[in-house]
Design a protein around this motif. Structure first.
Motif, PDB file in Angstrom:
ATOM      1  N   PRO A 177      -9.510  -3.206   2.579  1.00 35.23           N
ATOM      2  CA  PRO A 177      -7.941  -3.114   2.974  1.00 35.23           C
ATOM      3  C   PRO A 177      -7.721  -4.244   4.122  1.00 35.23           C
ATOM      4  N   ILE A 178      -6.853  -5.108   4.277  1.00 36.01           N
ATOM      5  CA  ILE A 178      -6.343  -5.683   5.253  1.00 36.01           C
ATOM      6  C   ILE A 178      -4.911  -5.418   5.680  1.00 36.01           C
ATOM      7  N   LEU A 179      -4.838  -4.601   6.784  1.00 34.38           N
ATOM      8  CA  LEU A 179      -3.510  -4.259   7.313  1.00 34.38           C
ATOM      9  C   LEU A 179      -2.863  -5.334   8.083  1.00 34.38           C
ATOM     10  N   ASN A 180      -3.736  -5.693   9.151  1.00 35.69           N
ATOM     11  CA  ASN A 180      -3.141  -7.201   9.940  1.00 35.69           C
ATOM     12  C   ASN A 180      -3.914  -8.128   9.810  1.00 35.69           C
ATOM     13  N   PRO A 181      -3.509  -9.183   9.166  1.00 34.67           N
ATOM     14  CA  PRO A 181      -4.607 -10.253   8.901  1.00 34.67           C
ATOM     15  C   PRO A 181      -4.964 -10.847  10.242  1.00 34.67           C
ATOM     16  N   GLU A 182      -4.729 -10.675  11.198  1.00 33.22           N
ATOM     17  CA  GLU A 182      -5.054 -11.170  12.429  1.00 33.22           C
ATOM     18  C   GLU A 182      -6.131 -10.338  13.230  1.00 33.22           C
ATOM     19  N   ILE A 183      -7.154 -10.369  12.305  1.00 29.41           N
ATOM     20  CA  ILE A 183      -8.436  -9.097  12.758  1.00 29.41           C
ATOM     21  C   ILE A 183      -9.210  -9.498  14.083  1.00 29.41           C
ATOM     22  N   ASN A 184      -9.372  -8.661  14.763  1.00 28.23           N
ATOM     23  CA  ASN A 184      -9.831  -8.863  16.027  1.00 28.23           C
ATOM     24  C   ASN A 184     -11.506  -9.212  15.755  1.00 28.23           C
ATOM     25  N   GLU A 196     -14.347 -18.541   1.108  1.00 22.26           N
ATOM     26  CA  GLU A 196     -12.978 -19.331   0.663  1.00 22.26           C
ATOM     27  C   GLU A 196     -12.421 -18.849  -0.965  1.00 22.26           C
ATOM     28  N   ASN A 197     -13.238 -18.229  -1.584  1.00 21.45           N
ATOM     29  CA  ASN A 197     -13.027 -17.975  -2.803  1.00 21.45           C
ATOM     30  C   ASN A 197     -12.949 -16.329  -2.994  1.00 21.45           C
ATOM     31  N   ILE A 198     -12.041 -15.694  -2.005  1.00 17.73           N
ATOM     32  CA  ILE A 198     -11.964 -14.428  -1.984  1.00 17.73           C
ATOM     33  C   ILE A 198     -11.050 -14.072  -3.319  1.00 17.73           C
ATOM     34  N   ASP A 199     -11.215 -12.740  -3.684  1.00 20.00           N
ATOM     35  CA  ASP A 199     -10.401 -12.018  -4.776  1.00 20.00           C
ATOM     36  C   ASP A 199      -9.378 -11.242  -3.983  1.00 20.00           C
ATOM     37  N   VAL A 200      -8.115 -11.179  -4.273  1.00 18.87           N
ATOM     38  CA  VAL A 200      -7.148 -10.536  -3.634  1.00 18.87           C
ATOM     39  C   VAL A 200      -6.243  -9.801  -4.523  1.00 18.87           C
ATOM     40  N   VAL A 201      -5.825  -8.471  -4.157  1.00 17.57           N
ATOM     41  CA  VAL A 201      -4.980  -7.649  -5.194  1.00 17.57           C
ATOM     42  C   VAL A 201      -3.669  -7.310  -4.032  1.00 17.57           C
ATOM     43  N   HIS A 202      -2.615  -7.664  -4.559  1.00 16.52           N
ATOM     44  CA  HIS A 202      -1.405  -7.222  -3.925  1.00 16.52           C
ATOM     45  C   HIS A 202      -0.777  -6.000  -4.187  1.00 16.52           C
ATOM     46  N   PHE A 203      -0.364  -5.136  -3.053  1.00 18.71           N
ATOM     47  CA  PHE A 203       0.397  -4.168  -3.145  1.00 18.71           C
ATOM     48  C   PHE A 203       1.675  -4.502  -2.307  1.00 18.71           C
ATOM     49  N   PRO A 204       2.776  -3.375  -2.506  1.00 15.00           N
ATOM     50  CA  PRO A 204       3.920  -3.485  -1.551  1.00 15.00           C
ATOM     51  C   PRO A 204       3.615  -3.506  -0.017  1.00 15.00           C
ATOM     52  N   GLN A 205       4.202  -4.350   0.633  1.00 15.27           N
ATOM     53  CA  GLN A 205       3.974  -4.498   2.055  1.00 15.27           C
ATOM     54  C   GLN A 205       4.407  -2.963   2.901  1.00 15.27           C
ATOM     55  N   LYS A 206       4.922  -2.285   2.187  1.00 15.96           N
ATOM     56  CA  LYS A 206       5.067  -0.983   2.881  1.00 15.96           C
ATOM     57  C   LYS A 206       3.891  -0.017   3.383  1.00 15.96           C
ATOM     58  N   TYR A 207       2.870  -0.358   2.408  1.00 17.88           N
ATOM     59  CA  TYR A 207       1.756   0.361   2.340  1.00 17.88           C
ATOM     60  C   TYR A 207       0.655  -0.121   3.373  1.00 17.88           C
ATOM     61  N   PHE A 208       1.131  -1.482   3.938  1.00 23.03           N
ATOM     62  CA  PHE A 208       0.159  -2.055   5.009  1.00 23.03           C
ATOM     63  C   PHE A 208       0.889  -1.986   6.529  1.00 23.03           C
ATOM     64  N   LYS A 209       1.949  -0.949   6.810  1.00 22.70           N
ATOM     65  CA  LYS A 209       2.398  -1.139   8.147  1.00 22.70           C
ATOM     66  C   LYS A 209       1.585  -0.462   9.204  1.00 22.70           C
ATOM     67  N   SER A 210       0.796   0.576   8.766  1.00 23.62           N
ATOM     68  CA  SER A 210      -0.227   1.199   9.628  1.00 23.62           C
ATOM     69  C   SER A 210      -1.270   1.994   8.656  1.00 23.62           C
ATOM     70  N   ARG A 211      -2.172   2.537   9.345  1.00 21.94           N
ATOM     71  CA  ARG A 211      -3.169   3.245   8.561  1.00 21.94           C
ATOM     72  C   ARG A 211      -2.544   4.548   7.817  1.00 21.94           C
ATOM     73  N   GLN A 212      -1.453   5.217   8.203  1.00 16.81           N
ATOM     74  CA  GLN A 212      -0.880   6.237   8.080  1.00 16.81           C
ATOM     75  C   GLN A 212      -0.035   5.559   6.500  1.00 16.81           C
ATOM     76  N   HIS A 213       0.399   4.554   6.599  1.00 12.37           N
ATOM     77  CA  HIS A 213       1.099   3.968   5.390  1.00 12.37           C
ATOM     78  C   HIS A 213       0.104   3.736   4.545  1.00 12.37           C
ATOM     79  N   LEU A 214      -1.194   3.307   4.574  1.00 11.22           N
ATOM     80  CA  LEU A 214      -2.200   2.974   3.772  1.00 11.22           C
ATOM     81  C   LEU A 214      -2.663   4.466   3.164  1.00 11.22           C
ATOM     82  N   SER A 215      -2.443   5.543   3.880  1.00 13.01           N
ATOM     83  CA  SER A 215      -2.908   6.678   3.165  1.00 13.01           C
ATOM     84  C   SER A 215      -2.033   6.904   2.050  1.00 13.01           C
ATOM     85  N   SER A 216      -0.746   6.568   1.936  1.00 13.82           N
ATOM     86  CA  SER A 216      -0.041   6.853   0.807  1.00 13.82           C
ATOM     87  C   SER A 216      -0.504   6.397  -0.413  1.00 13.82           C
TER      88      SER A 216
END
Length: 254
Positions: free
Chosen positions: A10-17, A54-74
């Motif tokens: 999971p990638i919540l914030n694409p600007e990873i540290n 470069e050749n990563i596989d990505v599956v998208h879900f609605p943005q609301k689930y990536f606002k925080s770890r708590q939203h990802l829980s849902s």
């Protein structure tokens, strides 16, 4: 024929540290023999991720689930999430606070369990860990919150997709409540650890001893334990990686 296991990142914030980037690079390197799939929202800038592959596989879900770890829980408590990956028998959900110590993923998929995750680490006096009556009859809100806090930064689990969806169908009402509980962190971990097998065993889970061979929260390590590490460590963050005994032994962590 189904894949045995797919690795979900999971990638919540694409600007990873930098610490998350280090964990990402290690995951891509160590688990390269398995399908690796990133989940995030449509339009997320994954340029940092693509610097590593470069050749990563990505599956998208609605943005609301990536606002925080708590939203990802849902999201992790929805049948639709697991159905999206039904070409695999197992999923390894690998958040960027975890580190694969040794590639034993095939071994763990073959051990006959449906759900494996590092145990919680308790930081307060309210602990239902050993209260089997509460676990069976149902925890009160204080106990649930304490239990949930024990899973902070505990972001790695292996699960059998078919059994997870069966549990969600059988516990539909409870899963709905957990998905919509606003004040509980890590609601997914509490549901899978406490609710899924209450009254009826939907999931085959290991004993605590076996679970500790699968994964440990890194903050519980001492120097002697680093000699006999599990498959994975979790609980790793930018604030603690330099103090963890295991990472002090790695040249790239200096």
């Amino acid at each position: 024929m189904k894949e045995l296991v797919s690795v979900i990142i999971p990638i919540l914030n694409p600007e990873i540290n930098p610490t998350e980037e280090k964990l990402l690079h290690h995951c891509l390197e160590t688990l390269a023999s398995f399908p690796l799939i990133f989940i995030t929202y449509e339009g997320a800038d994954l340029s940092i991720i693509k610097e590593h592959n470069e050749n990563i596989d990505v599956v998208h879900f609605p943005q609301k689930y990536f606002k925080s770890r708590q939203h990802l829980s849902s999201l992790l408590l929805m049948e639709d999430f697991y159905d999206r990956f039904n070409w695999s028998e197992f999923l390894l959900v690998h958040e960027l606070n975890s580190w694969i110590v040794k590639d034993e993923l095939y071994y763990w998929c073959k051990q006959g369990y449906d759900y494996l995750k590092a145990g919680p680490v308790y930081n307060d006096v309210i602990s239902a860990k050993n209260n089997s009556i509460s676990r069976f009859l149902g925890m009160n809100e204080a106990e649930k919150t304490s239990f949930a806090n024990g899973y902070e930064n505990n972001g790695l689990y292996l699960c059998r997709i078919e059994r997870m969806t069966k549990a969600l169908k059988g516990k539909n009402r409870e899963a709905h409540q957990y998905r919509h509980t606003e004040n509980m962190p890590n609601a997914d971990s509490v549901f899978w650890d406490i609710e899924a097998n209450r009254f009826w065993p939907y999931l085959r889970k290991p004993t605590d001893i076996v679970r500790n061979h699968f994964a440990l929260n890194a903050i519980t390590l001492d120097n002697t334990e680093t000699r006999n590490l599990p498959f994975a460590l979790t609980g790793i963050s930018r604030s603690n990686i330099q103090q963890l005994p295991y990472f002090k032994t790695l040249p790239e962590a200096e």
